[in-house]
Design an enzyme around this catalytic site. Structure first.
Site, PDB file in Angstrom:
ATOM      1  N   ASP A   1       8.831 -13.310 -38.257  1.00  0.00           N
ATOM      2  CA  ASP A   1       7.401 -13.063 -38.146  1.00  0.00           C
ATOM      3  C   ASP A   1       7.230 -12.013 -37.049  1.00  0.00           C
ATOM      4  OD1 ASP A   1       4.541 -13.592 -38.356  1.00  0.00           O
ATOM      5  OD2 ASP A   1       4.771 -14.599 -36.421  1.00  0.00           O
TER       6      ASP A   1
ATOM      7  N   ASP B   1       3.665 -11.027 -35.086  1.00  0.00           N
ATOM      8  CA  ASP B   1       2.727 -11.389 -34.021  1.00  0.00           C
ATOM      9  C   ASP B   1       3.017 -12.804 -33.518  1.00  0.00           C
ATOM     10  OD1 ASP B   1       0.670  -9.072 -34.185  1.00  0.00           O
ATOM     11  OD2 ASP B   1       0.888  -9.717 -36.261  1.00  0.00           O
TER      12      ASP B   1
ATOM     13  N   ASP C   1       6.293 -18.696 -35.569  1.00  0.00           N
ATOM     14  CA  ASP C   1       5.599 -19.466 -34.536  1.00  0.00           C
ATOM     15  C   ASP C   1       4.441 -20.293 -35.079  1.00  0.00           C
ATOM     16  OD1 ASP C   1       4.208 -16.959 -35.053  1.00  0.00           O
ATOM     17  OD2 ASP C   1       2.891 -17.508 -33.392  1.00  0.00           O
TER      18      ASP C   1
END
Length: 234
Positions: free
Chosen positions: A14, A16, A176
Site C-alpha cells: 500500500d 499512503d 495499514d
C-alpha cells in the site's frame, strides 16, 4: 555472496500510511476545500484514518468530519479542484517513513520483486512516489485505474503482482488498513500490518498475519511469512 532467499517472491505495498506519511498534504488539501465554506480545518490527528480509501472517499468523509456534506451530484467540480490542489502540494510535507529506503533495498537485494497496490489513482501515486524518491524500487505502481477492481477486492493485489511478473501464490501484502487486509485475504495472500500507519480499525481486528511497529521490522516479518508459506506448500 548475498543470499537471494526471497527469489520468486513479490511484495505488494500500500502507499499512503504504509510507505509514505502523506496525511498532512492530503488533509491540507481537504482543509483548503473546506475553508471557503467557512468551516474550520480538520486536524490531521483526527482525520488520518480517512486516508487510503481514495480521494472521493476522503472528500465525503472529510466533509462529514467537519460537520457538513459534499453533494457530489450537485458539485462534481469539487473533486477536480481537490486533485489540482493536491498535485500542487503533493509532497510539501509528505515523507517516506523512517527506514523505508533501507528496507526496500534489503528486500530487493535478497531477490524480492516489489510493487505498489494503492487506492490512489495511478498518476497521483507515481507523482508521490517520485517526489519522495522511491521510484527506483517499484517497476509496477498499480492504482485502481490500472486493475479490474480496487481494494479490498482481491483482484487489486493479484493483478498488481501479475503486472510485476510475480506469482500471487508467492506474494505478501503490506498495508495499514482494512482495505489492505481485506484485499490480501480475498487474494489468499498473507498480510503485514503497519501499526504506525492510518489504521481504520483496532489492530486486533484488522486481520493481518503480522503487525510491525517499525518499517525495518518488515524484513523479519517477510522472511517469516515466506518460510511459512514454503513449509505449507511442501
Amino acid at each position: 555472496m548475498r543470499i537471494r532467499d526471497l527469489e520468486g517472491w513479490t511484495i505488494a505495498f500500500d502507499l499512503d500510511g504504509t510507505l509514505v506519511d502523506s496525511a498532512p498534504d492530503l488533509i491540507g488539501t481537504l482543509n483548503r476545500m473546506l475553508a471557503p465554506r467557512g468551516h474550520p480545518p480538520v486536524p490531521v490527528s483526527s482525520a488520518r484514518h480517512l486516508v487510503g480509501h481514495g480521494a472521493r472517499a476522503l472528500l465525503r468523509h472529510g466533509f462529514a468530519e467537519a460537520g457538513t456534506v459534499w453533494d457530489e451530484a450537485a458539485e462534481p467540480e469539487l473533486f477536480d479542484r481537490f486533485i489540482d490542489d493536491y498535485v500542487a502540494h503533493i509532497a510539501d510535507e509528505s515523507r517516506a517513513f523512517d527506514g523505508v529506503v533501507e528496507t526496500l533495498d534489503h528486500l530487493s537485494a535478497h531477490g524480492a520483486v516489489l510493487c505498489v497496490a494503492t487506492n490512489k489513482r495511478t498518476d497521483l501515486a507515481v507523482a508521490l512516489i517520485g517526489a519522495v524518491g522511491l521510484t527506483r524500487h517499484f517497476p509496477v505502481i498499480a492504482g485502481p485505474d490500472r486493475v479490474s477492481a480496487r481494494k479490498p477486492d482481491g483482484a487489486h493485489v493479484r493483478e498488481a503482482v501479475l503486472l510485476a511478473g510475480g506469482d500471487p501464490a508467492r506474494a505478501v501484502m503490506v498495508g495499514d488498513a482494512t482495505t489492505d487486509t481485506g484485499s490480501a485475504r480475498a487474494a489468499g495472500v498473507p498480510c503485514v500490518v503497519c501499526s504506525f500507519g492510518y489504521n481504520d480499525a483496532p489492530l486486533d481486528i484488522l486481520g493481518g498475519d503480522i503487525v510491525i511497529d517499525r518499517f525495518p521490522d518488515l524484513i523479519t516479518a517477510v522472511g517469516s511469512l515466506c518460510r511459512a508459506e514454503v513449509s505449507v506448500a511442501i
